[in-house]
Scaffold this active site. Sequence first.
Site, PDB file in Angstrom:
ATOM      1  N   CYS A   1       3.268 -26.587 -15.853  1.00 49.62           N
ATOM      2  CA  CYS A   1       3.718 -27.315 -14.743  1.00 49.62           C
ATOM      3  C   CYS A   1       2.369 -27.882 -14.053  1.00 49.62           C
ATOM      4  CB  CYS A   1       4.032 -26.176 -13.457  1.00 49.62           C
ATOM      5  SG  CYS A   1       5.493 -25.202 -14.030  1.00 49.62           S
TER       6      CYS A   1
ATOM      7  N   ARG B   1      13.286 -25.784 -14.833  1.00 48.24           N
ATOM      8  CA  ARG B   1      12.478 -26.928 -15.208  1.00 48.24           C
ATOM      9  C   ARG B   1      13.469 -28.154 -15.311  1.00 48.24           C
ATOM     10  NH1 ARG B   1       7.267 -27.015 -16.180  1.00 48.24           N
ATOM     11  NH2 ARG B   1       7.111 -25.083 -17.182  1.00 48.24           N
TER      12      ARG B   1
END
EC number: 1.11.1.26
Length: 216
Positions: A53, A130
């Site tokens: 991330c 995601r």
Amino acid sequence: MTAPAARVAETLQIGDPAPNFQARTTMGVINLSDFRGRWLVLFSHPADFTPVCTSEFVALTRASDRFEALDCALLAVSVDSLYSHLGWIKAIRDAFDVTVSFPIVEDPSLIIGRAYGMISDRSPDAATMRSTYFIDPEGIIRAMICYPATIGRSVEEMLRVLAALQRVDADNVVTPEGWHPGDDVLLPPHQDQAALLREIDDPRWFHRSQADRKAG
């Protein structure tokens, strides 16, 4: 946080209106409807302070001017709290000399994640989140991309998809595999017999390309 309208036994699809929500972000309270009139890329990430991330947020911030040039805003969302988001933003600035340039939504109750299908109702945690949603100026979901938590997104692919969506909206064309702005575009297939038969001498009647008039 104001929950989006409930979607019972239904999966969000391309062409659906993006569920609206109101939530706290690192840049104040926002409504998804605040972004009407321009493109929006809404993307989820599994957790703050994680390596994949972090790499995405650094890359997206460095590319933010390219999204802006396409009149597109960026909006992130994860289950972490606002205070976790703020701490992570500071850590990214200190470690990479990059100041995150877009809001990050807090979704600790998973209301947004589940409304968008970012996470299954059966998932025990948010580790699968995601997902990326390309939302047009009318608030319609035009494309979706989903990755597992272990694989980072490609910022270049996000920009490519956005540019392709805008290109096909501008004219009656479609884009081929791997298209980038300036490449040849394709003409849609014929919709009637007479038009098709006029192309009888063209062996590529089913794959008609032309130089992109908008190139350059």
